[in-house]
Motif scaffolding. Structure first.
Motif, PDB file in Angstrom:
ATOM      1  N   THR A  53     -58.194 -38.523  33.231  1.00 31.36           N
ATOM      2  CA  THR A  53     -57.102 -38.213  34.154  1.00 31.36           C
ATOM      3  C   THR A  53     -57.159 -39.058  35.428  1.00 31.36           C
ATOM      4  N   ARG A  54     -58.327 -39.552  35.798  1.00 32.17           N
ATOM      5  CA  ARG A  54     -58.457 -40.382  36.995  1.00 32.17           C
ATOM      6  C   ARG A  54     -57.710 -41.697  36.819  1.00 32.17           C
ATOM      7  N   THR A  55     -57.760 -42.282  35.616  1.00 32.93           N
ATOM      8  CA  THR A  55     -57.210 -43.622  35.381  1.00 32.93           C
ATOM      9  C   THR A  55     -56.038 -43.643  34.412  1.00 32.93           C
ATOM     10  N   GLY A  56     -55.883 -42.599  33.622  1.00 35.88           N
ATOM     11  CA  GLY A  56     -54.863 -42.582  32.579  1.00 35.88           C
ATOM     12  C   GLY A  56     -55.276 -43.289  31.304  1.00 35.88           C
ATOM     13  N   SER A  57     -56.494 -43.757  31.237  1.00 35.45           N
ATOM     14  CA  SER A  57     -56.980 -44.457  30.045  1.00 35.45           C
ATOM     15  C   SER A  57     -57.004 -43.510  28.855  1.00 35.45           C
ATOM     16  N   ALA A  58     -56.405 -43.926  27.750  1.00 29.26           N
ATOM     17  CA  ALA A  58     -56.271 -43.079  26.564  1.00 29.26           C
ATOM     18  C   ALA A  58     -56.876 -43.735  25.335  1.00 29.26           C
ATOM     19  N   HIS A  59     -57.364 -42.918  24.426  1.00 35.19           N
ATOM     20  CA  HIS A  59     -57.901 -43.379  23.155  1.00 35.19           C
ATOM     21  C   HIS A  59     -57.433 -42.444  22.050  1.00 35.19           C
ATOM     22  N   TYR A  60     -57.329 -43.014  20.829  1.00 39.12           N
ATOM     23  CA  TYR A  60     -56.819 -42.252  19.699  1.00 39.12           C
ATOM     24  C   TYR A  60     -57.691 -42.462  18.470  1.00 39.12           C
ATOM     25  N   SER A  61     -57.750 -41.445  17.629  1.00 40.43           N
ATOM     26  CA  SER A  61     -58.395 -41.625  16.342  1.00 40.43           C
ATOM     27  C   SER A  61     -57.474 -42.443  15.439  1.00 40.43           C
ATOM     28  N   ASP A  62     -58.051 -43.069  14.460  1.00 36.44           N
ATOM     29  CA  ASP A  62     -57.262 -43.904  13.555  1.00 36.44           C
ATOM     30  C   ASP A  62     -56.195 -43.094  12.825  1.00 36.44           C
ATOM     31  N   SER A  63     -56.467 -41.821  12.591  1.00 32.77           N
ATOM     32  CA  SER A  63     -55.542 -40.993  11.811  1.00 32.77           C
ATOM     33  C   SER A  63     -54.225 -40.712  12.531  1.00 32.77           C
ATOM     34  N   VAL A  64     -54.211 -40.853  13.865  1.00 34.00           N
ATOM     35  CA  VAL A  64     -52.991 -40.527  14.612  1.00 34.00           C
ATOM     36  C   VAL A  64     -52.458 -41.695  15.424  1.00 34.00           C
ATOM     37  N   LYS A  65     -53.209 -42.796  15.472  1.00 36.84           N
ATOM     38  CA  LYS A  65     -52.812 -43.936  16.288  1.00 36.84           C
ATOM     39  C   LYS A  65     -51.428 -44.425  15.875  1.00 36.84           C
ATOM     40  N   GLY A  66     -50.576 -44.613  16.859  1.00 36.53           N
ATOM     41  CA  GLY A  66     -49.211 -45.065  16.593  1.00 36.53           C
ATOM     42  C   GLY A  66     -48.216 -43.945  16.378  1.00 36.53           C
ATOM     43  N   ARG A  67     -48.722 -42.726  16.186  1.00 35.06           N
ATOM     44  CA  ARG A  67     -47.822 -41.572  15.972  1.00 35.06           C
ATOM     45  C   ARG A  67     -47.940 -40.535  17.084  1.00 35.06           C
ATOM     46  N   PHE A  68     -49.123 -40.383  17.649  1.00 36.86           N
ATOM     47  CA  PHE A  68     -49.355 -39.402  18.703  1.00 36.86           C
ATOM     48  C   PHE A  68     -49.524 -40.121  20.035  1.00 36.86           C
ATOM     49  N   THR A  69     -49.072 -39.467  21.113  1.00 37.12           N
ATOM     50  CA  THR A  69     -49.242 -40.013  22.454  1.00 37.12           C
ATOM     51  C   THR A  69     -49.775 -38.925  23.370  1.00 37.12           C
ATOM     52  N   ILE A  70     -50.903 -39.202  24.013  1.00 37.39           N
ATOM     53  CA  ILE A  70     -51.470 -38.271  24.990  1.00 37.39           C
ATOM     54  C   ILE A  70     -51.041 -38.725  26.381  1.00 37.39           C
ATOM     55  N   SER A  71     -50.706 -37.789  27.230  1.00 32.75           N
ATOM     56  CA  SER A  71     -50.274 -38.136  28.579  1.00 32.75           C
ATOM     57  C   SER A  71     -50.611 -37.001  29.520  1.00 32.75           C
ATOM     58  N   GLN A  72     -50.504 -37.294  30.811  1.00 30.17           N
ATOM     59  CA  GLN A  72     -50.744 -36.244  31.804  1.00 30.17           C
ATOM     60  C   GLN A  72     -49.515 -36.110  32.678  1.00 30.17           C
ATOM     61  N   ASP A  73     -49.336 -34.919  33.207  1.00 24.24           N
ATOM     62  CA  ASP A  73     -48.209 -34.653  34.087  1.00 24.24           C
ATOM     63  C   ASP A  73     -48.439 -35.363  35.416  1.00 24.24           C
ATOM     64  N   LYS A  74     -47.457 -36.115  35.889  1.00 33.46           N
ATOM     65  CA  LYS A  74     -47.629 -36.865  37.130  1.00 33.46           C
ATOM     66  C   LYS A  74     -47.732 -35.953  38.341  1.00 33.46           C
ATOM     67  N   ASN A  75     -47.164 -34.769  38.239  1.00 33.47           N
ATOM     68  CA  ASN A  75     -47.148 -33.856  39.379  1.00 33.47           C
ATOM     69  C   ASN A  75     -48.226 -32.773  39.289  1.00 33.47           C
ATOM     70  N   ALA A  76     -48.822 -32.624  38.133  1.00 32.76           N
ATOM     71  CA  ALA A  76     -49.861 -31.614  37.930  1.00 32.76           C
ATOM     72  C   ALA A  76     -50.975 -32.285  37.147  1.00 32.76           C
ATOM     73  N   LYS A  77     -51.958 -32.840  37.843  1.00 34.26           N
ATOM     74  CA  LYS A  77     -52.899 -33.753  37.199  1.00 34.26           C
ATOM     75  C   LYS A  77     -53.760 -33.096  36.138  1.00 34.26           C
ATOM     76  N   ASN A  78     -53.888 -31.780  36.165  1.00 29.83           N
ATOM     77  CA  ASN A  78     -54.681 -31.133  35.133  1.00 29.83           C
ATOM     78  C   ASN A  78     -53.818 -30.479  34.072  1.00 29.83           C
ATOM     79  N   THR A  79     -52.639 -31.032  33.878  1.00 31.44           N
ATOM     80  CA  THR A  79     -51.776 -30.647  32.766  1.00 31.44           C
ATOM     81  C   THR A  79     -51.570 -31.871  31.900  1.00 31.44           C
ATOM     82  N   MET A  80     -51.841 -31.731  30.624  1.00 32.26           N
ATOM     83  CA  MET A  80     -51.667 -32.864  29.735  1.00 32.26           C
ATOM     84  C   MET A  80     -50.846 -32.468  28.521  1.00 32.26           C
ATOM     85  N   TYR A  81     -50.373 -33.491  27.835  1.00 26.32           N
ATOM     86  CA  TYR A  81     -49.484 -33.294  26.704  1.00 26.32           C
ATOM     87  C   TYR A  81     -49.972 -34.096  25.503  1.00 26.32           C
TER      88      TYR A  81
END
Length: 129
Positions: A53-81
């Motif tokens: 959450t400090r940098t926004g750096s994201a990583h994915y497993s091979d099984s979901v790469k390209g289909r799933f996207t992890i993100s964080q709420d810009k206004n609530a830093k400890n909320t993610m999607y």
């Protein structure tokens, strides 16, 4: 007391989309490494996506790469999607969000269950063919 609360699970047909949310409260630090895991009966819990959450750096497993996207709420830093697109029946599982304090800011990610300190209760995702 730390609480991670998920929402957004449900049932969808193959090829469809769902978005999971994870809201954290009571966390004692400003930044966290956060992750999504999933588990099916009789199998190990597996990590699918992580975000620092400090940098926004994201990583994915091979099984979901390209289909799933992890993100964080810009206004609530400890909320993610977790935006899940092009879902497949194999994605059917209970999904869990997890968190680990980011105290030093060092780049890090893990798909290993035991490396996370806090866990949500899980939300079911069912994908039908």
């Amino acid at each position: 007391q730390v609480h991670l609360v998920e929402s957004g699970g449900g049932s969808v047909q193959a090829g469809g989309s769902l978005r999971l949310s994870c809201a954290a409260s009571g966390l004692p630090y400003s930044y966290y490494y956060m992750a999504w895991f999933r588990q099916t009966p009789g199998k190990e819990r597996q990590g699918v996506a992580t975000i620092q959450t400090r940098t926004g750096s994201a990583h994915y497993s091979d099984s979901v790469k390209g289909r799933f996207t992890i993100s964080q709420d810009k206004n609530a830093k400890n909320t993610m999607y977790l935006q899940m697109d092009n879902l497949e029946p194999e994605d059917t599982a209970t999904y869990y969000c997890a968190a680990k304090p980011d105290i030093t800011g060092a780049p890090w990610y893990s798909f290993i269950r035991g490396t996370y300190n806090y866990w949500a209760q899980g939300t079911q995702v069912t994908v039908s063919s």
